[in-house]
Design an enzyme around this catalytic site. Sequence first.
Site, PDB file in Angstrom:
ATOM      1  CG  HIS A 270      -1.954   0.779   1.041  1.00 11.90           C
ATOM      2  ND1 HIS A 270      -2.048   2.389   1.455  1.00 11.90           N
ATOM      3  CD2 HIS A 270      -3.355   0.628   0.615  1.00 11.90           C
ATOM      4  CE1 HIS A 270      -3.111   2.880   0.926  1.00 11.90           C
ATOM      5  NE2 HIS A 270      -3.971   1.769   0.785  1.00 11.90           N
ATOM      6  CG  ASP A 328      -8.107  -4.065  -3.255  1.00 11.79           C
ATOM      7  OD1 ASP A 328      -7.394  -3.402  -3.141  1.00 11.79           O
ATOM      8  OD2 ASP A 328      -9.198  -4.139  -3.757  1.00 11.79           O
TER       9      ASP A 328
HETATM   10  C1  SDX Z   1      -5.750   0.355  -3.224  1.00 13.16           C
HETATM   11  O1  SDX Z   1      -4.213   4.747  -2.103  1.00 13.16           O
HETATM   12  C2  SDX Z   1      -5.127   4.028  -1.569  1.00 13.16           C
HETATM   13  O2  SDX Z   1      -5.785   4.221  -0.555  1.00 13.16           O
HETATM   14  C3  SDX Z   1      -5.628   2.893  -2.378  1.00 13.16           C
HETATM   15  C4  SDX Z   1      -6.689   2.099  -1.618  1.00 13.16           C
HETATM   16  C5  SDX Z   1      -8.090   2.827  -1.460  1.00 13.16           C
HETATM   17  O3  SDX Z   1      -8.838   2.475  -0.549  1.00 13.16           O
HETATM   18  O4  SDX Z   1      -8.230   3.741  -2.417  1.00 13.16           O
HETATM   19  O5  SDX Z   1      -6.124   1.776  -0.505  1.00 13.16           O
HETATM   20  C6  SDX Z   1      -7.094   0.893  -2.682  1.00 13.16           C
HETATM   21  O6  SDX Z   1      -5.523   0.687  -4.406  1.00 13.16           O
HETATM   22  C7  SDX Z   1      -5.066  -0.801  -2.533  1.00 13.16           C
HETATM   23  C8  SDX Z   1      -3.990  -1.081  -3.304  1.00 13.16           C
HETATM   24  C9  SDX Z   1      -4.211  -2.231  -4.070  1.00 13.16           C
HETATM   25  N1  SDX Z   1      -3.282  -2.528  -5.188  1.00 13.16           N
HETATM   26  C10 SDX Z   1      -2.594  -3.787  -5.059  1.00 13.16           C
HETATM   27  O7  SDX Z   1      -2.946  -4.782  -4.279  1.00 13.16           O
HETATM   28  C11 SDX Z   1      -1.851  -4.043  -6.288  1.00 13.16           C
HETATM   29  C12 SDX Z   1      -0.273  -4.550  -5.444  1.00 13.16           C
HETATM   30  N2  SDX Z   1       0.147  -3.501  -4.908  1.00 13.16           N
HETATM   31  C13 SDX Z   1       1.386  -2.983  -5.475  1.00 13.16           C
HETATM   32  O8  SDX Z   1       0.984  -2.466  -6.866  1.00 13.16           O
HETATM   33  C14 SDX Z   1       1.683  -1.648  -4.655  1.00 13.16           C
HETATM   34  O9  SDX Z   1       1.945  -2.357  -3.645  1.00 13.16           O
HETATM   35  C15 SDX Z   1       0.965  -0.482  -4.614  1.00 13.16           C
HETATM   36  C16 SDX Z   1       0.951   0.029  -5.707  1.00 13.16           C
HETATM   37  C17 SDX Z   1      -0.240  -0.511  -3.738  1.00 13.16           C
HETATM   38  C18 SDX Z   1       1.910   0.513  -3.728  1.00 13.16           C
HETATM   39  O10 SDX Z   1       3.147   0.519  -4.602  1.00 13.16           O
HETATM   40  P1  SDX Z   1       4.353   1.197  -4.018  1.00 13.16           P
HETATM   41  O11 SDX Z   1       4.195   2.415  -3.347  1.00 13.16           O
HETATM   42  O12 SDX Z   1       5.598   1.277  -5.020  1.00 13.16           O
HETATM   43  O13 SDX Z   1       4.773   0.186  -2.902  1.00 13.16           O
HETATM   44  P2  SDX Z   1       6.179   0.534  -2.219  1.00 13.16           P
HETATM   45  O14 SDX Z   1       6.819   1.791  -2.678  1.00 13.16           O
HETATM   46  O15 SDX Z   1       5.677   0.538  -0.636  1.00 13.16           O
HETATM   47  O16 SDX Z   1       7.187  -0.773  -2.525  1.00 13.16           O
HETATM   48  C19 SDX Z   1       8.168  -0.824  -1.527  1.00 13.16           C
HETATM   49  C20 SDX Z   1       8.754  -2.190  -2.516  1.00 13.16           C
HETATM   50  C21 SDX Z   1       9.217  -1.886  -3.956  1.00 13.16           C
HETATM   51  O17 SDX Z   1      10.201  -2.862  -4.259  1.00 13.16           O
HETATM   52  P3  SDX Z   1      11.719  -2.353  -4.112  1.00 13.16           P
HETATM   53  O18 SDX Z   1      11.910  -1.200  -5.202  1.00 13.16           O
HETATM   54  O19 SDX Z   1      11.950  -1.904  -2.641  1.00 13.16           O
HETATM   55  O20 SDX Z   1      12.827  -3.556  -4.292  1.00 13.16           O
HETATM   56  O21 SDX Z   1       8.018  -3.211  -2.550  1.00 13.16           O
HETATM   57  C22 SDX Z   1       7.709  -3.785  -3.789  1.00 13.16           C
HETATM   58  C23 SDX Z   1       7.872  -2.412  -4.668  1.00 13.16           C
HETATM   59  O22 SDX Z   1       8.386  -2.978  -5.979  1.00 13.16           O
HETATM   60  N3  SDX Z   1       6.337  -3.902  -3.818  1.00 13.16           N
HETATM   61  C24 SDX Z   1       5.688  -5.331  -4.295  1.00 13.16           C
HETATM   62  C25 SDX Z   1       4.138  -5.078  -4.063  1.00 13.16           C
HETATM   63  N4  SDX Z   1       4.031  -3.856  -3.748  1.00 13.16           N
HETATM   64  C26 SDX Z   1       5.276  -2.988  -3.731  1.00 13.16           C
HETATM   65  N5  SDX Z   1       6.441  -6.452  -4.433  1.00 13.16           N
HETATM   66  C27 SDX Z   1       5.514  -7.522  -4.734  1.00 13.16           C
HETATM   67  N6  SDX Z   1       4.244  -7.360  -4.681  1.00 13.16           N
HETATM   68  C28 SDX Z   1       3.525  -6.382  -4.316  1.00 13.16           C
HETATM   69  N7  SDX Z   1       2.422  -6.276  -4.039  1.00 13.16           N
END
Ligand code: SDX
Length: 393
Positions: A270, A328
């Site tokens: 998130h 989700d």
């Molecule tokens: C919603 O904003 C909101 O409030 C949204 C929401 C709402 O109610 O409106 O809460 C609803 O959108 C919830 C999120 C739903 N999306 C997903 O579940 C899709 C999977 N999640 C990812 O796409 C991701 O976690 C995000 C988009 C939600 C957040 O992405 P970020 O901001 O890039 O995450 P981060 O910066 O904390 O990532 C840190 C690391 C990164 O790797 P490194 O570069 O450090 O090696 O974690 C990795 C990211 O690549 N990472 C994941 C991951 N999410 C982040 N790796 C694997 N699986 C994942 N799900």
Amino acid sequence: QTGKFTYDPGFMSTASCQSAITYIDGDKGELLYRGYPIEQLAVNADFLESCYLLLNGELPNKAEKEKFVNTVTRHTMVHEQMNFFFRGFRRDAHPMSVLVGTVGALASFYHDSLDINDPAQREISAIRLIAKLPTLVAMAYKYSVGQPFVYPRNDLSYSANFMHMMFSNPCEEYKVNDVLVRALDRILILHADHEQNASTSTVRLAGSSGANPFACIAAGIACLWGPAHGGANEAALNMLKEIGTPDKIPEFIAKVKDKNSGVKLMGFGHRVYKNFDPRAKLMRETCHEVLNELGLQNDPLFKLAMELEKIALEDDYFVSRKLYPNVDFYSGIVQSALGIPVSLFTGIFAMARTIGWIAQWNEMIADPEQKIGRPRQLYVGAARRDVPTIDKR
Ligand code: SDX
């Protein structure tokens, strides 16, 4: 210092707006709607009470609730002309494309008479959107399965009415199951608002130009559709189906850890929560309740999801990146158990988030200091240069 909350100057400079509606503490895993914890609202209030709260700032008393419910109920029908919009779509159109089109089309019914500077007209726009989204979502479903549209009924609660419009047909009336209806109502509460997420920011930016609120909500629906945002519940369920069985989890986790794979653990992570998403815990409980009610305790997808969650929460790759289940991760399993098709999951999210979008839009339009949004950029392109004539290019 803004009201009762103190922020560090660095955070203040990145904030896109000031709002009194929803508060999230990503480190504590806390979510408050107008100061009330989501875990208490999900138990002590229903979705329409939560809509009233988000819109007006206070929970309704009995008389206020009755008036609000009656008003919403009597706006659940859509103009008969709306039926013709559906005829233009392919039967297999994604419901989110249908919702973007039909909610945007509502603007054509309420454009000329709408003065967004009049609080009463903003309120009736909010009521119309809260009331009509379930009808349009159900119509999108009926159109996709080739069944006739089912009109809303005034004797049913908001969530029961939606299940009726989804699953009744001319040959058989939907039999309301209170446990399932309560579960849907709780899913709607959990998704109602979430401060300045991508789709809410889209609605605020579109609304800041004074655009028609129905068109602004259509813009929010378009943004929510993305798999990184509202489309994650559909993606999370498809991910579970792709993994198939618990013995395949290690292989999938390895793929996620391989950056080149581009594979994400859908339903995890998130932008704000770097701890458990409080909604995920409530969604898991709701899942248990619905599956128990339906005698599906051994649902293989639910067992797979719990095993995947357990493994991920013990894996340093996810823990070190503060990746926890979000709202989700379980919502797809619950919605499947309720009989909702995967393609409609994000439509349900849009139905719930409409109140958050319109409450935030209303807060912005009501602010006399409000100006049109104008995000700035860091320009990294070519320096100034002269244009050569075509023979010199
Ligand atoms: C919603 O904003 C909101 O409030 C949204 C929401 C709402 O109610 O409106 O809460 C609803 O959108 C919830 C999120 C739903 N999306 C997903 O579940 C899709 C999977 N999640 C990812 O796409 C991701 O976690 C995000 C988009 C939600 C957040 O992405 P970020 O901001 O890039 O995450 P981060 O910066 O904390 O990532 C840190 C690391 C990164 O790797 P490194 O570069 O450090 O090696 O974690 C990795 C990211 O690549 N990472 C994941 C991951 N999410 C982040 N790796 C694997 N699986 C994942 N799900």
